[in-house]
Design a protein around this motif. Structure first.
Motif, PDB file in Angstrom:
ATOM      1  N   HIS A   1      37.047  -2.989 -37.039  1.00 26.29           N
ATOM      2  CA  HIS A   1      38.393  -3.012 -36.479  1.00 26.29           C
ATOM      3  C   HIS A   1      39.176  -1.723 -36.707  1.00 26.29           C
ATOM      4  O   HIS A   1      39.952  -1.326 -35.869  1.00 26.29           O
ATOM      5  CB  HIS A   1      39.171  -4.192 -37.066  1.00 26.29           C
ATOM      6  CG  HIS A   1      39.399  -4.097 -38.543  1.00 26.29           C
ATOM      7  ND1 HIS A   1      38.457  -4.445 -39.463  1.00 26.29           N
ATOM      8  CD2 HIS A   1      40.475  -3.671 -39.241  1.00 26.29           C
ATOM      9  CE1 HIS A   1      38.940  -4.253 -40.672  1.00 26.29           C
ATOM     10  NE2 HIS A   1      40.165  -3.786 -40.573  1.00 26.29           N
ATOM     11  N   ASP A   2      38.993  -1.084 -37.856  1.00 29.92           N
ATOM     12  CA  ASP A   2      39.812   0.088 -38.168  1.00 29.92           C
ATOM     13  C   ASP A   2      39.180   1.392 -37.689  1.00 29.92           C
ATOM     14  O   ASP A   2      39.647   2.468 -38.067  1.00 29.92           O
ATOM     15  CB  ASP A   2      40.111   0.143 -39.668  1.00 29.92           C
ATOM     16  CG  ASP A   2      41.317  -0.720 -40.035  1.00 29.92           C
ATOM     17  OD1 ASP A   2      42.183  -0.932 -39.165  1.00 29.92           O
ATOM     18  OD2 ASP A   2      41.396  -1.180 -41.188  1.00 29.92           O
TER      19      ASP A   2
ATOM     20  N   HIS B   1      37.283  -1.034 -47.271  1.00 35.15           N
ATOM     21  CA  HIS B   1      38.057  -2.091 -46.609  1.00 35.15           C
ATOM     22  C   HIS B   1      37.279  -2.674 -45.413  1.00 35.15           C
ATOM     23  O   HIS B   1      37.185  -3.891 -45.257  1.00 35.15           O
ATOM     24  CB  HIS B   1      39.388  -1.476 -46.164  1.00 35.15           C
ATOM     25  CG  HIS B   1      40.200  -2.324 -45.244  1.00 35.15           C
ATOM     26  ND1 HIS B   1      40.871  -3.460 -45.665  1.00 35.15           N
ATOM     27  CD2 HIS B   1      40.458  -2.214 -43.912  1.00 35.15           C
ATOM     28  CE1 HIS B   1      41.511  -3.988 -44.637  1.00 35.15           C
ATOM     29  NE2 HIS B   1      41.274  -3.266 -43.558  1.00 35.15           N
TER      30      HIS B   1
ATOM     31  N   HIS C   1      43.946  -6.898 -34.214  1.00 28.11           N
ATOM     32  CA  HIS C   1      43.923  -7.341 -35.615  1.00 28.11           C
ATOM     33  C   HIS C   1      45.249  -7.146 -36.346  1.00 28.11           C
ATOM     34  O   HIS C   1      45.378  -7.555 -37.496  1.00 28.11           O
ATOM     35  CB  HIS C   1      42.753  -6.693 -36.384  1.00 28.11           C
ATOM     36  CG  HIS C   1      42.939  -5.244 -36.703  1.00 28.11           C
ATOM     37  ND1 HIS C   1      42.632  -4.235 -35.820  1.00 28.11           N
ATOM     38  CD2 HIS C   1      43.397  -4.623 -37.813  1.00 28.11           C
ATOM     39  CE1 HIS C   1      42.886  -3.068 -36.368  1.00 28.11           C
ATOM     40  NE2 HIS C   1      43.366  -3.277 -37.586  1.00 28.11           N
TER      41      HIS C   1
ATOM     42  N   ASP D   1      41.958  -9.201 -43.360  1.00 29.34           N
ATOM     43  CA  ASP D   1      42.524  -7.854 -43.328  1.00 29.34           C
ATOM     44  C   ASP D   1      43.781  -7.778 -44.200  1.00 29.34           C
ATOM     45  O   ASP D   1      43.925  -6.877 -45.030  1.00 29.34           O
ATOM     46  CB  ASP D   1      42.849  -7.503 -41.862  1.00 29.34           C
ATOM     47  CG  ASP D   1      43.324  -6.076 -41.692  1.00 29.34           C
ATOM     48  OD1 ASP D   1      42.604  -5.170 -42.124  1.00 29.34           O
ATOM     49  OD2 ASP D   1      44.416  -5.879 -41.128  1.00 29.34           O
TER      50      ASP D   1
END
Ligand SMILES: [Fe+2]
Ligand SMILES: [Fe+2]
Length: 306
Positions: free
Chosen positions: A141-142, A109, A196, A223
């Motif tokens: 981002h994650d 992802h 996000h 996303d």
């Protein structure tokens, strides 16, 4: 920014605790933490030359649900050329590796969001390549998911309220981690990690702000899109592209997402790839969400909460 109180610890990939439950994360507390951080700062290294990333990205170009988006070899080459310039410091790369080994979904992802964001940033922003490259480092981002237990990330049944809160913690955790590692609480990468899951209409988290940053909004839309069209632990069958785009158009209609970005995503999903300005969005909803979805996605917004 308003300080954010954390309910769960924030720790680095080396298990150094940066914030404990009850602490407040803010630009000031981060500045303070950064000032106390040991020097020298580690040298950044090329993302593509790290472990199997280059080969993994190459194989992601062949992902069936991205077949149309990545159907132009020349364009893919340009994405790779941009990725070639992305450099990250070792602890950030080690965090990516954590997902590669332990949580394949998040690993894949992160890379796909990075690749599609690059395409959209090129198309939508009158931005110099430097900014596009910065936009691509944002999709770490994650990274804050290293602070969420794997059994929550990989749970195949609905999360309870506490687990959901713990999961949502990944935004603030990612913000603190990237601010700390990159020594910049105001930089794009950290801001993307924090924002996000925010929405234009203020319906997101962690702060419920009204998002209005063109670069962040590109990553937000990518996303949500990837979250819908990918297999997830709680939803073995993913959305087809058309249904996913229906959801995104619906979210743009109600003001949650930037309609320009959604239009560009729709155009990249069309074989003819019209210019996004000429891409009409149908008001008709033609797709249907997958069956046997254990998570029982009740609202559009819920689809991207993980
Ligand atoms: Fe996330
Ligand atoms: Fe994500």
């Amino acid at each position: 920014m308003q300080p954010i109180e954390v309910r769960y610890p924030i720790y680095t990939i080396d298990q150094v605790e940066l914030f404990a439950p009850g602490d407040f994360v803010s630009e000031e507390t981060l500045d303070d933490l950064i000032a106390r951080r040991p020097k020298p700062v580690p040298q950044p290294r090329s993302l593509l030359d790290f472990e199997t990333t280059r080969a993994d990205i190459q194989s992601l170009f062949d992902t069936p649900s991205y077949r149309i988006i990545f159907s132009d070899a020349k364009r893919n080459r340009e994405v790779l050329d941009l990725l070639e310039k992305v450099e990250l410091i070792p602890p950030v790369l080690a965090s990516l590796d954590y997902f590669r080994v332990l949580d394949k979904y998040t690993y894949r992802h992160i890379l796909l969001v990075m690749m599609v964001s690059a395409l959209l940033a090129r198309e939508l922003l009158d931005a110099p390549p430097d900014q596009v490259i910065e936009a691509m480092t944002g999709p770490m981002h994650d990274i804050g998911k290293i602070c969420v237990p794997l059994d929550i990330l990989q749970k195949t049944t609905p999360l309870d309220m506490e687990e959901r809160r713990h999961l949502e913690h990944h935004t603030v955790a990612g913000y603190a981690l990237l601010a700390y590692y990159l020594r910049d609480p105001r930089g794009l990468a950290a801001v993307v990690a924090r924002d996000h899951h925010e929405r234009r209409d203020g319906t997101g988290y962690p702060r419920g702000i009204h998002l209005q940053d063109p670069l962040v909004e590109i990553i937000v839309a990518c996303d949500v899109f990837d979250a819908l069209i990918s297999e997830r632990p709680y939803r073995p069958q993913s959305y087809d592209n058309r249904t996913a785009l229906d959801v995104l158009v619906g979210m743009a209609d109600k003001g949650a997402l930037d309609s320009r970005v959604v239009r560009a995503l729709v155009s990249f999903n069309r074989q003819s790839h019209p210019h996004y300005k000429d891409c009409e969005l149908s008001q008709e909803r033609r797709g249907s969400p997958p069956a046997n979805n254990l998570y029982q996605l009740r609202s559009d917004d819920d689809t991207s909460r993980r």
